[in-house]
Write a protein that holds these residues in place. Structure first.
Motif, mmCIF file in Angstrom:
data_model
loop_
_atom_site.group_PDB
_atom_site.id
_atom_site.type_symbol
_atom_site.label_atom_id
_atom_site.label_comp_id
_atom_site.label_asym_id
_atom_site.label_seq_id
_atom_site.Cartn_x
_atom_site.Cartn_y
_atom_site.Cartn_z
ATOM 1 N N ALA A 1 0.812 -1.216 0.000
ATOM 2 C CA ALA A 1 0.000 0.000 0.000
ATOM 3 C C ALA A 1 0.852 1.275 0.000
ATOM 4 O O ALA A 1 0.369 2.346 -0.384
ATOM 5 N N LEU A 2 2.113 1.171 0.403
ATOM 6 C CA LEU A 2 2.974 2.357 0.436
ATOM 7 C C LEU A 2 3.100 3.009 -0.949
ATOM 8 O O LEU A 2 3.183 4.226 -1.055
ATOM 9 N N LYS A 3 3.105 2.192 -1.990
ATOM 10 C CA LYS A 3 3.244 2.717 -3.365
ATOM 11 C C LYS A 3 2.102 3.657 -3.748
ATOM 12 O O LYS A 3 2.293 4.587 -4.511
ATOM 13 N N ASP A 4 0.915 3.399 -3.222
ATOM 14 C CA ASP A 4 -0.252 4.215 -3.567
ATOM 15 C C ASP A 4 -0.573 5.278 -2.521
ATOM 16 O O ASP A 4 -1.553 6.003 -2.662
ATOM 17 N N THR A 5 0.238 5.360 -1.481
ATOM 18 C CA THR A 5 0.011 6.323 -0.405
ATOM 19 C C THR A 5 0.515 7.694 -0.833
ATOM 20 O O THR A 5 1.568 7.799 -1.464
ATOM 21 N N THR A 6 -0.229 8.729 -0.489
ATOM 22 C CA THR A 6 0.214 10.090 -0.832
ATOM 23 C C THR A 6 1.460 10.441 -0.029
ATOM 24 O O THR A 6 1.710 9.874 1.038
ATOM 25 N N THR A 7 2.225 11.378 -0.543
ATOM 26 C CA THR A 7 3.440 11.822 0.151
ATOM 27 C C THR A 7 3.096 12.398 1.522
ATOM 28 O O THR A 7 3.813 12.161 2.492
ATOM 29 N N VAL A 8 1.997 13.105 1.605
ATOM 30 C CA VAL A 8 1.558 13.657 2.891
ATOM 31 C C VAL A 8 1.343 12.539 3.902
ATOM 32 O O VAL A 8 1.779 12.621 5.054
ATOM 33 N N PHE B 1 8.756 6.716 13.396
ATOM 34 C CA PHE B 1 10.109 7.095 13.809
ATOM 35 C C PHE B 1 10.113 8.111 14.948
ATOM 36 O O PHE B 1 11.164 8.436 15.478
ATOM 37 N N ASP B 2 8.936 8.665 15.254
ATOM 38 C CA ASP B 2 8.818 9.675 16.311
ATOM 39 C C ASP B 2 9.756 10.856 16.047
ATOM 40 O O ASP B 2 10.423 11.369 16.947
ATOM 41 N N SER B 3 9.836 11.251 14.766
ATOM 42 C CA SER B 3 10.645 12.402 14.369
ATOM 43 C C SER B 3 10.095 12.952 13.057
ATOM 44 O O SER B 3 9.293 12.296 12.384
ATOM 45 N N ALA B 4 10.535 14.143 12.717
ATOM 46 C CA ALA B 4 10.114 14.749 11.448
ATOM 47 C C ALA B 4 10.725 13.961 10.289
ATOM 48 O O ALA B 4 11.865 13.494 10.388
ATOM 49 N N PRO B 5 9.994 13.828 9.195
ATOM 50 C CA PRO B 5 10.552 13.108 8.041
ATOM 51 C C PRO B 5 11.693 13.912 7.412
ATOM 52 O O PRO B 5 11.671 15.141 7.417
ATOM 53 N N PRO B 6 12.688 13.227 6.874
ATOM 54 C CA PRO B 6 13.800 13.936 6.223
ATOM 55 C C PRO B 6 13.354 14.512 4.877
ATOM 56 O O PRO B 6 12.358 14.059 4.306
#
Length: 150
Positions: free
Chosen positions: A13-20, A30-35
């Motif tokens: 499902a990750l392939k179809d997930t929006t970037t947001v 990860f309990d952190s902001a995405p890089p």
């Protein structure tokens, strides 16, 4: 009746997930902001993290062994460890480029590059030696397009 493992479906499902939504999942997992990296990076790291949480991560012995192997390859040089080895030509490869009517032949070595019998640690330093001007060596030898690939 055996229960189906939901992890493969979650990974697919990750392939179809929006970037947001990928970034939201990153914050959760990860309990952190995405890089600020590209989507493909986010997908692959999220896929690993999902599996790590579900099935367990690497054993500490494996992590230690990988770190030792990495140190053997790059001598503990953090700059070298950031160089993507999958982009580096294989040792023994000959790079040929005509510059101002003269054919320039460079050999890829285990520790860098060789041109006219002299060693160079970076392909950009080598391109600078050939041209006398500042060049991105990857672009000069046609190993990378000068425009970013999106």
């Amino acid at each position: 009746m055996a229960k189906l493992d939901p992890i493969p479906a979650r990974l697919a499902a990750l392939k179809d997930t929006t970037t947001v939504d990928l970034k939201r999942q990153w914050r959760e997992l990860f309990d952190s902001a995405p890089p600020p990296y590209n989507r493909r990076y986010l997908e692959s790291r999220l896929a690993y993290r999902i599996q790590e949480l579900a099935y367990g991560g690497l054993k500490s012995e494996s992590v230690s062994r990988l770190e030792r192997l990495g140190d053997e390859l790059d001598g503990g040089d953090r700059k070298k460890s950031r160089t993507r080895t999958d982009l580096m030509p294989i040792a023994g490869t000959r790079l040929i480029r005509e510059w101002q009517g003269t054919e320039q032949v460079v050999t890829v070595t285990l520790n860098g590059f060789e041109w006219q019998g002299r060693p160079y640690k970076s392909i950009s330093a080598l391109a600078r030696a050939i041209t006398g001007t500042q060049w991105n060596g990857w672009v000069f030898f046609g190993l990378k397009n000068h425009r970013s690939r999106e």
